[in-house]
Design a protein around this motif. Structure first.
Motif, short mmCIF file in Angstrom:
data_model
loop_
_atom_site.label_atom_id
_atom_site.label_comp_id
_atom_site.label_asym_id
_atom_site.label_seq_id
_atom_site.Cartn_x
_atom_site.Cartn_y
_atom_site.Cartn_z
N ALA A 34 0.83 -1.21 0.00
CA ALA A 34 0.00 0.00 0.00
C ALA A 34 0.86 1.26 0.00
O ALA A 34 0.55 2.24 -0.69
N ILE A 35 1.96 1.25 0.77
CA ILE A 35 2.86 2.41 0.80
C ILE A 35 3.49 2.61 -0.58
O ILE A 35 3.66 3.74 -1.05
N ARG A 36 3.84 1.51 -1.24
CA ARG A 36 4.43 1.61 -2.58
C ARG A 36 3.44 2.27 -3.55
O ARG A 36 3.82 3.09 -4.38
N TYR A 37 2.15 1.91 -3.44
CA TYR A 37 1.13 2.55 -4.28
C TYR A 37 1.08 4.06 -4.02
O TYR A 37 0.90 4.86 -4.95
N GLN A 38 1.20 4.44 -2.73
CA GLN A 38 1.19 5.86 -2.41
C GLN A 38 2.38 6.59 -3.05
O GLN A 38 2.22 7.65 -3.64
N TRP A 47 1.64 14.53 2.82
CA TRP A 47 0.19 14.37 2.72
C TRP A 47 -0.21 12.91 2.98
O TRP A 47 -1.21 12.64 3.66
N SER A 48 0.58 11.97 2.47
CA SER A 48 0.28 10.55 2.69
C SER A 48 0.29 10.23 4.18
O SER A 48 -0.59 9.51 4.68
N ILE A 49 1.27 10.74 4.89
CA ILE A 49 1.37 10.50 6.34
C ILE A 49 0.22 11.20 7.06
O ILE A 49 -0.44 10.61 7.92
N PHE A 210 1.18 17.75 12.35
CA PHE A 210 2.51 18.20 11.94
C PHE A 210 2.75 17.89 10.46
O PHE A 210 3.28 18.72 9.71
N ALA A 211 2.36 16.69 10.03
CA ALA A 211 2.58 16.29 8.64
C ALA A 211 1.79 17.16 7.68
O ALA A 211 2.31 17.58 6.63
N GLY A 220 1.21 22.76 -0.98
CA GLY A 220 -0.19 23.19 -1.07
C GLY A 220 -1.13 22.00 -0.99
O GLY A 220 -0.76 20.91 -0.54
N LEU A 221 -2.35 22.19 -1.43
CA LEU A 221 -3.35 21.13 -1.38
C LEU A 221 -2.99 20.01 -2.36
O LEU A 221 -2.46 20.27 -3.44
N PRO A 222 -3.28 18.75 -1.99
CA PRO A 222 -2.91 17.63 -2.87
C PRO A 222 -3.79 17.58 -4.11
O PRO A 222 -4.97 17.92 -4.07
#
Length: 308
Positions: A34-38, A47-49, A210-211, A220-222
């Motif tokens: 799943a992390i690899r997909y992110q 943003w992912s975190i 924090f992230a 900025g926004l994703p």
């Protein structure tokens, strides 16, 4: 899930820990994919975190409220939750994502399997937890097995010999230290007196905040949030965090930071099995032998006569 349950008898892994151990290793073994997909989606990792732990914190708050579990903390408890969350759910993952820019997830997974070592050392220093001979022997066997399992990835890093490989390993080691400090702190008497779900919920809130603040400043926004990215993030938030971290920190308080960290030994083996099913990974003989050694070392260490 009591935070003040009596510690496990010496040399015994209580049955109440076995099912959480299995659940955590199975789910965390799948999170690498799943992390690899992110990462492949090209979204700012901050943003992912932030999204992952925002989802996880909301789920734990809802779960705790539904079961009427205490979520409020004393003033000192909030201070600890912020420090703990910054270490476990922010800095740890920032350096993990950064490391995977330079080395494969297999190398990162192998180094995180060595979490047992700093956990045992820091547990000895701060918690006066003894480390038995069986635990050391089991850890050495498991370490040899993991080296065989990831021989190809290790060889690639060695052949590369570039600054990027060294940087990736360095980032992984930094992430390992932050994770270990957060792990071992859970064994402190004052922390054990705090509501575990409250500590996790507020800690995840702090890490996510924090992230997200850093992400807003950096990018900025994703944009470009694909269904695969959103599905991966939702899975990491709910299954990979909201379900597993309460179980993992329950284990920390029951059997100590060193033995609880042995989930990290089983996780890479599970990850490779899932890679076989989902990605067509082909097992070599060293990988098979390495997996068996890693799991055998796990059994020896978990049955250690002295608590670790």
């Amino acid at each position: 899930m009591s935070s003040l349950a009596p510690p496990a008898p010496v040399g015994i892994v209580p049955t109440r820990v076995i099912l959480p151990f299995i659940i955590v290793t199975l789910i965390w073994g799948s999170t690498w994919t799943a992390i690899r997909y992110q990462i492949e989606a090209g979204i700012d990792p901050f943003w992912s975190i932030g999204l992952r732990f925002s989802i996880a914190a909301a789920a734990i708050f809802a779960y705790g409220a539904a079961l009427r579990q205490p979520l409020r903390l004393p003033i000192g408890g909030y201070a600890y939750a912020i420090a703990f969350g910054s270490s476990q759910f922010f800095l740890n993952f920032v350096f993990v994502y950064e490391a995977e820019r330079y080395v494969t997830s297999g190398v990162v997974a192998m180094f995180f399997a060595l979490l047992i070592i700093p956990n045992a050392i820091l547990g000895r220093i701060f918690l006066k937890a003894s480390v038995g001979r069986e635990f050391i022997i089991g850890s050495l066997i498991a370490g040899a097995g993991l080296a065989m399992l990831f021989a190809h990835e290790i060889g690639a890093v060695a052949r590369d010999g570039s600054d990027k490989a060294a940087l990736g390993i360095g980032y992984t080691m930094i992430a390992l230290i932050f994770a270990s400090f957060a792990n071992v702190s859970q064994g402190a008497v004052r922390v054990r007196a705090l509501p575990p779900l409250g500590v996790l919920a507020w800690g995840m809130t702090a890490g996510a905040t924090f992230a997200i603040l850093v992400a807003l400043v950096r990018s900025g926004l994703p944009t470009g949030l694909t269904p695969l990215y959103l599905g991966s993030t939702l899975y990491l938030g709910l299954a990979g965090s909201a379900l597993t971290f309460p179980l993992y920190f329950f284990m920390l308080r029951q059997i100590g930071p060193a033995r609880a960290a042995y989930t990290g030994v089983a996780v890479p083996v599970i990850a490779m099995i899932l890679s076989t099913i989902l990605e067509g990974y082909r097992w070599s003989m060293p990988a098979v032998i390495g997996s068996l050694l890693a799991l055998g070392g796990l059994v020896i260490a978990m049955r250690a006569r002295k608590p670790a």
